[in-house]
Design a protein around this motif. Structure first.
Motif, PDB file in Angstrom:
ATOM      1  N   UNK A 210      46.415 -44.511  61.516  1.00  0.00           N
ATOM      2  CA  UNK A 210      47.636 -44.140  60.842  1.00  0.00           C
ATOM      3  C   UNK A 210      47.362 -42.876  60.009  1.00  0.00           C
ATOM      4  N   UNK A 211      48.314 -41.998  60.000  1.00  0.00           N
ATOM      5  CA  UNK A 211      48.246 -40.770  59.220  1.00  0.00           C
ATOM      6  C   UNK A 211      49.298 -40.845  58.131  1.00  0.00           C
ATOM      7  N   UNK A 212      48.901 -40.521  56.882  1.00  0.00           N
ATOM      8  CA  UNK A 212      49.872 -40.544  55.777  1.00  0.00           C
ATOM      9  C   UNK A 212      49.527 -39.447  54.785  1.00  0.00           C
ATOM     10  N   UNK A 213      50.490 -39.136  53.908  1.00  0.00           N
ATOM     11  CA  UNK A 213      50.245 -38.154  52.859  1.00  0.00           C
ATOM     12  C   UNK A 213      49.181 -38.690  51.907  1.00  0.00           C
ATOM     13  N   UNK A 214      48.325 -37.804  51.474  1.00  0.00           N
ATOM     14  CA  UNK A 214      47.268 -38.180  50.541  1.00  0.00           C
ATOM     15  C   UNK A 214      47.871 -38.551  49.187  1.00  0.00           C
ATOM     16  N   UNK A 215      47.232 -39.497  48.529  1.00  0.00           N
ATOM     17  CA  UNK A 215      47.633 -39.947  47.200  1.00  0.00           C
ATOM     18  C   UNK A 215      46.436 -39.780  46.262  1.00  0.00           C
ATOM     19  N   UNK A 216      46.715 -39.865  44.972  1.00  0.00           N
ATOM     20  CA  UNK A 216      45.628 -39.697  43.994  1.00  0.00           C
ATOM     21  C   UNK A 216      44.491 -40.682  44.219  1.00  0.00           C
ATOM     22  N   UNK A 217      44.794 -41.874  44.665  1.00  0.00           N
ATOM     23  CA  UNK A 217      43.750 -42.875  44.888  1.00  0.00           C
ATOM     24  C   UNK A 217      42.787 -42.461  46.008  1.00  0.00           C
ATOM     25  N   UNK A 218      43.176 -41.478  46.821  1.00  0.00           N
ATOM     26  CA  UNK A 218      42.339 -41.001  47.926  1.00  0.00           C
ATOM     27  C   UNK A 218      41.342 -39.930  47.490  1.00  0.00           C
ATOM     28  N   UNK A 219      41.495 -39.389  46.302  1.00  0.00           N
ATOM     29  CA  UNK A 219      40.695 -38.243  45.872  1.00  0.00           C
ATOM     30  C   UNK A 219      39.184 -38.494  45.948  1.00  0.00           C
ATOM     31  N   UNK A 220      38.653 -39.609  45.482  1.00  0.00           N
ATOM     32  CA  UNK A 220      37.188 -39.783  45.584  1.00  0.00           C
ATOM     33  C   UNK A 220      36.671 -39.680  47.022  1.00  0.00           C
ATOM     34  N   UNK A 221      37.390 -40.276  47.954  1.00  0.00           N
ATOM     35  CA  UNK A 221      36.961 -40.229  49.360  1.00  0.00           C
ATOM     36  C   UNK A 221      37.146 -38.822  49.938  1.00  0.00           C
ATOM     37  N   UNK A 222      38.220 -38.131  49.551  1.00  0.00           N
ATOM     38  CA  UNK A 222      38.442 -36.765  50.019  1.00  0.00           C
ATOM     39  C   UNK A 222      37.305 -35.864  49.537  1.00  0.00           C
ATOM     40  N   UNK A 223      36.935 -35.993  48.270  1.00  0.00           N
ATOM     41  CA  UNK A 223      35.829 -35.202  47.715  1.00  0.00           C
ATOM     42  C   UNK A 223      34.538 -35.487  48.488  1.00  0.00           C
ATOM     43  N   UNK A 224      34.285 -36.745  48.773  1.00  0.00           N
ATOM     44  CA  UNK A 224      33.084 -37.115  49.529  1.00  0.00           C
ATOM     45  C   UNK A 224      33.088 -36.468  50.914  1.00  0.00           C
ATOM     46  N   UNK A 225      34.211 -36.530  51.601  1.00  0.00           N
ATOM     47  CA  UNK A 225      34.310 -35.954  52.939  1.00  0.00           C
ATOM     48  C   UNK A 225      34.229 -34.432  52.909  1.00  0.00           C
ATOM     49  N   UNK A 226      34.862 -33.805  51.924  1.00  0.00           N
ATOM     50  CA  UNK A 226      34.772 -32.347  51.791  1.00  0.00           C
ATOM     51  C   UNK A 226      33.326 -31.922  51.533  1.00  0.00           C
ATOM     52  N   UNK A 227      32.595 -32.729  50.769  1.00  0.00           N
ATOM     53  CA  UNK A 227      31.187 -32.448  50.516  1.00  0.00           C
ATOM     54  C   UNK A 227      30.358 -32.490  51.792  1.00  0.00           C
TER      55      UNK A 227
ATOM     56  N   UNK B 194      53.365 -25.262  49.954  1.00  0.00           N
ATOM     57  CA  UNK B 194      52.782 -24.733  51.186  1.00  0.00           C
ATOM     58  C   UNK B 194      51.525 -25.494  51.614  1.00  0.00           C
ATOM     59  N   UNK B 195      51.099 -26.468  50.830  1.00  0.00           N
ATOM     60  CA  UNK B 195      49.899 -27.241  51.141  1.00  0.00           C
ATOM     61  C   UNK B 195      50.277 -28.695  51.386  1.00  0.00           C
ATOM     62  N   UNK B 196      49.868 -29.195  52.514  1.00  0.00           N
ATOM     63  CA  UNK B 196      50.089 -30.599  52.845  1.00  0.00           C
ATOM     64  C   UNK B 196      48.721 -31.221  53.077  1.00  0.00           C
ATOM     65  N   UNK B 197      48.435 -32.294  52.378  1.00  0.00           N
ATOM     66  CA  UNK B 197      47.164 -32.996  52.549  1.00  0.00           C
ATOM     67  C   UNK B 197      47.467 -34.387  53.093  1.00  0.00           C
ATOM     68  N   UNK B 198      46.921 -34.673  54.259  1.00  0.00           N
ATOM     69  CA  UNK B 198      47.097 -35.972  54.898  1.00  0.00           C
ATOM     70  C   UNK B 198      45.742 -36.664  54.976  1.00  0.00           C
ATOM     71  N   UNK B 199      45.771 -37.984  55.070  1.00  0.00           N
ATOM     72  CA  UNK B 199      44.537 -38.736  55.302  1.00  0.00           C
ATOM     73  C   UNK B 199      44.714 -39.596  56.543  1.00  0.00           C
ATOM     74  N   UNK B 200      43.647 -39.722  57.277  1.00  0.00           N
ATOM     75  CA  UNK B 200      43.631 -40.568  58.459  1.00  0.00           C
ATOM     76  C   UNK B 200      43.041 -41.908  58.051  1.00  0.00           C
TER      77      UNK B 200
END
Length: 73
Positions: A1-18, A56-62
């Motif tokens: 499932x793909x959805x818009x990113x939420x604040x609760x996703x930030x720790x995992x997003x930071x980890x993946x970006x790293x 202009x920025x859309x952040x989604x999480x899988x």
């Protein structure tokens, strides 16, 4: 499932970006700084909270099996 990113996703997003940045840093340490990420926690929080300012920025999480596998910008 793909959805818009939420604040609760930030720790995992930071980890993946790293992880992504580390791959780039391993190949081009002259351009990419190991141990950093494209966005800080504060920057991601601002981007997700202030959607009108950053329209202009859309952040989604899988999501798969309840885990966040990747941010998509």
């Amino acid at each position: 499932m793909l959805r818009k990113a939420e604040e609760k996703d930030i720790p995992r997003i930071i980890e993946l970006l790293g992880q992504v940045l580390q791959i780039h840093a391993d190949i081009r340490p002259d351009i990419f700084i190991p141990g950093t990420t494209k966005y800080t926690v504060e920057e991601l929080t601002e981007l997700l909270k202030n959607k009108e300012k950053h329209s202009n920025l859309l952040c989604l999480v899988l999501l798969e099996f309840g885990d966040r596998f990747g941010p998509v910008f």
